[in-house]
Design a protein around this motif. Structure first.
Motif, PDB file in Angstrom:
ATOM      1  N   ARG A   1      60.432  36.928  37.800  1.00  0.00           N
ATOM      2  CA  ARG A   1      61.039  35.716  37.226  1.00  0.00           C
ATOM      3  C   ARG A   1      62.507  35.559  37.606  1.00  0.00           C
ATOM      4  O   ARG A   1      63.276  36.487  37.522  1.00  0.00           O
ATOM      5  N   ARG A   2      62.860  34.365  38.061  1.00  0.00           N
ATOM      6  CA  ARG A   2      64.252  33.991  38.310  1.00  0.00           C
ATOM      7  C   ARG A   2      64.445  32.564  37.809  1.00  0.00           C
ATOM      8  O   ARG A   2      63.483  31.816  37.627  1.00  0.00           O
ATOM      9  N   SER A   3      65.700  32.183  37.616  1.00  0.00           N
ATOM     10  CA  SER A   3      65.971  30.788  37.248  1.00  0.00           C
ATOM     11  C   SER A   3      65.785  29.915  38.475  1.00  0.00           C
ATOM     12  O   SER A   3      66.396  30.160  39.517  1.00  0.00           O
TER      13      SER A   3
ATOM     14  N   CYS B   1      64.316  26.668  34.406  1.00  0.00           N
ATOM     15  CA  CYS B   1      65.691  27.104  34.140  1.00  0.00           C
ATOM     16  C   CYS B   1      66.137  26.552  32.796  1.00  0.00           C
ATOM     17  O   CYS B   1      65.742  25.459  32.398  1.00  0.00           O
ATOM     18  N   TRP B   2      66.945  27.333  32.120  1.00  0.00           N
ATOM     19  CA  TRP B   2      67.520  26.975  30.809  1.00  0.00           C
ATOM     20  C   TRP B   2      68.761  26.141  31.027  1.00  0.00           C
ATOM     21  O   TRP B   2      69.609  26.487  31.857  1.00  0.00           O
ATOM     22  N   CYS B   3      68.926  25.083  30.301  1.00  0.00           N
ATOM     23  CA  CYS B   3      70.184  24.337  30.268  1.00  0.00           C
ATOM     24  C   CYS B   3      70.744  24.435  28.846  1.00  0.00           C
ATOM     25  O   CYS B   3      70.105  23.972  27.895  1.00  0.00           O
ATOM     26  N   GLN B   4      71.910  25.026  28.721  1.00  0.00           N
ATOM     27  CA  GLN B   4      72.512  25.199  27.399  1.00  0.00           C
ATOM     28  C   GLN B   4      73.084  23.871  26.894  1.00  0.00           C
ATOM     29  O   GLN B   4      73.820  23.193  27.606  1.00  0.00           O
TER      30      GLN B   4
ATOM     31  N   ARG C   1      66.124  26.146  39.999  1.00  0.00           N
ATOM     32  CA  ARG C   1      66.807  24.870  39.732  1.00  0.00           C
ATOM     33  C   ARG C   1      66.435  23.780  40.743  1.00  0.00           C
ATOM     34  O   ARG C   1      66.958  22.676  40.673  1.00  0.00           O
TER      35      ARG C   1
ATOM     36  N   ARG D   1      75.536  17.418  30.809  1.00  0.00           N
ATOM     37  CA  ARG D   1      76.770  18.180  31.017  1.00  0.00           C
ATOM     38  C   ARG D   1      77.299  17.899  32.419  1.00  0.00           C
ATOM     39  O   ARG D   1      76.546  17.469  33.289  1.00  0.00           O
TER      40      ARG D   1
ATOM     41  N   HIS E   1      64.999  40.379  40.589  1.00  0.00           N
ATOM     42  CA  HIS E   1      66.076  41.373  40.598  1.00  0.00           C
ATOM     43  C   HIS E   1      65.480  42.753  40.900  1.00  0.00           C
ATOM     44  O   HIS E   1      64.476  43.142  40.291  1.00  0.00           O
TER      45      HIS E   1
ATOM     46  N   SER F   1      76.265  21.798  34.772  1.00  0.00           N
ATOM     47  CA  SER F   1      75.201  22.784  34.551  1.00  0.00           C
ATOM     48  C   SER F   1      73.849  22.203  34.196  1.00  0.00           C
ATOM     49  O   SER F   1      72.891  22.947  33.981  1.00  0.00           O
TER      50      SER F   1
HETATM   51  C1  FMN Z   1      71.401  31.251  26.933  1.00  0.00           C
HETATM   52  C2  FMN Z   1      71.330  30.799  28.386  1.00  0.00           C
HETATM   53  C3  FMN Z   1      72.020  29.676  28.774  1.00  0.00           C
HETATM   54  C4  FMN Z   1      71.935  29.232  30.104  1.00  0.00           C
HETATM   55  N1  FMN Z   1      72.523  28.050  30.442  1.00  0.00           N
HETATM   56  C5  FMN Z   1      72.359  27.576  31.687  1.00  0.00           C
HETATM   57  C6  FMN Z   1      72.847  26.282  32.027  1.00  0.00           C
HETATM   58  O1  FMN Z   1      73.396  25.556  31.187  1.00  0.00           O
HETATM   59  N2  FMN Z   1      72.653  25.847  33.288  1.00  0.00           N
HETATM   60  C7  FMN Z   1      72.029  26.598  34.242  1.00  0.00           C
HETATM   61  O2  FMN Z   1      71.909  26.149  35.389  1.00  0.00           O
HETATM   62  N3  FMN Z   1      71.548  27.846  33.956  1.00  0.00           N
HETATM   63  C8  FMN Z   1      71.678  28.325  32.697  1.00  0.00           C
HETATM   64  N4  FMN Z   1      71.139  29.550  32.371  1.00  0.00           N
HETATM   65  C9  FMN Z   1      70.466  30.373  33.391  1.00  0.00           C
HETATM   66  C10 FMN Z   1      71.340  31.594  33.747  1.00  0.00           C
HETATM   67  O3  FMN Z   1      72.441  31.161  34.518  1.00  0.00           O
HETATM   68  C11 FMN Z   1      70.494  32.618  34.497  1.00  0.00           C
HETATM   69  O4  FMN Z   1      69.436  33.049  33.661  1.00  0.00           O
HETATM   70  C12 FMN Z   1      71.321  33.844  34.896  1.00  0.00           C
HETATM   71  O5  FMN Z   1      72.293  33.481  35.845  1.00  0.00           O
HETATM   72  C13 FMN Z   1      70.457  34.967  35.474  1.00  0.00           C
HETATM   73  O6  FMN Z   1      69.720  34.497  36.594  1.00  0.00           O
HETATM   74  P1  FMN Z   1      68.120  34.624  36.637  1.00  0.00           P
HETATM   75  O7  FMN Z   1      67.580  33.849  35.466  1.00  0.00           O
HETATM   76  O8  FMN Z   1      67.713  34.057  37.961  1.00  0.00           O
HETATM   77  O9  FMN Z   1      67.787  36.086  36.502  1.00  0.00           O
HETATM   78  C14 FMN Z   1      71.197  29.984  31.062  1.00  0.00           C
HETATM   79  C15 FMN Z   1      70.512  31.129  30.641  1.00  0.00           C
HETATM   80  C16 FMN Z   1      70.564  31.530  29.324  1.00  0.00           C
HETATM   81  C17 FMN Z   1      69.756  32.731  28.888  1.00  0.00           C
END
Ligand code: FMN
Length: 177
Positions: free
Chosen positions: A9-11, A111-114, A13, A62, A158, A65
């Motif tokens: 798993r990776r984020s 991917c998560w967007c806060q 986008r 935002r 990772h 991000s």
């Molecule tokens: C609580 C939280 C908030 C995050 N907010 C954002 C965000 O607003 N925009 C974004 O592009 N990624 C966001 N991410 C993704 C992280 O940047 C990403 O999980 C981190 O860099 C590790 O990379 P990976 O998920 O590929 O392992 C968020 C992740 C978490 C857990």
């Protein structure tokens, strides 16, 4: 298998244009509702967005991000009523994680967007922007948006060696074992 799933798993986008089938969306819906919450109070609510124009607007939540949301096939907006449970932040975070892992299991990227504690470009909170856009009641806090779609980019998981093993403390803090 859970272990290979979390290892890869990776984020993600960037997404392809391929839409999600009703069946896939159904599986994501079920997964998020299976998330545990403190005392089973389920303080969360989820708004599922697939409309391209609205996804584009969510991408503007935002300054930087959130842009990736514009290219997602589905955005799941996670909100909660803080009066329903004092653990609403944790409950929402767990639901988001369930959703992201379910997406990975289905061959999707996410991917998560806060949103909580973040600002929109005009100085409003990002939460207010999203609330107004989606008609979400003021009584609900918006915590995050999970963008989901078929992956349009490849990222290696990772490596085991790259994990922050120094964050682990054995028996007492500072002892690495
Ligand atoms: C609580 C939280 C908030 C995050 N907010 C954002 C965000 O607003 N925009 C974004 O592009 N990624 C966001 N991410 C993704 C992280 O940047 C990403 O999980 C981190 O860099 C590790 O990379 P990976 O998920 O590929 O392992 C968020 C992740 C978490 C857990």
């Amino acid at each position: 298998m859970f272990s290979p799933l979390i290892s890869r798993r990776r984020s993600i986008r960037k997404f392809t244009d391929r839409p999600l089938s009703t069946e896939i969306v159904g599986q994501l819906k079920e997964a998020v509702l299976r998330a545990p919450s403190s005392r089973g109070r389920n303080p969360w609510q989820f708004v599922l967005v697939t409309d391209r124009e609205v996804l584009g607007r969510l991408g503007e939540a935002r300054a930087h991000s959130s842009q990736f949301l514009a290219g997602a096939a589905l955005a799941v907006v996670i909100c909660a009523d803080p009066n329903k449970a004092d653990t609403w932040i944790e409950d929402c975070a767990i639901a988001a994680t369930y959703l992201q892992l379910a997406a990975e299991d289905l061959g999707l990227g996410s991917c998560w967007c806060q949103i909580r504690m973040r600002e929109h470009a005009d100085g409003r909170s990002a939460a207010d922007f999203v609330r107004e856009l989606l008609n979400i009641p003021d009584s609900l806090e918006v915590t995050a948006i999970i963008g989901i779609g078929y992956p349009g980019e490849k990222k290696a998981g990772h490596s085991r060696n790259s994990l922050p093993w120094n964050k682990l403390h054995i028996e007492r803090f500072g002892e690495q074992g």
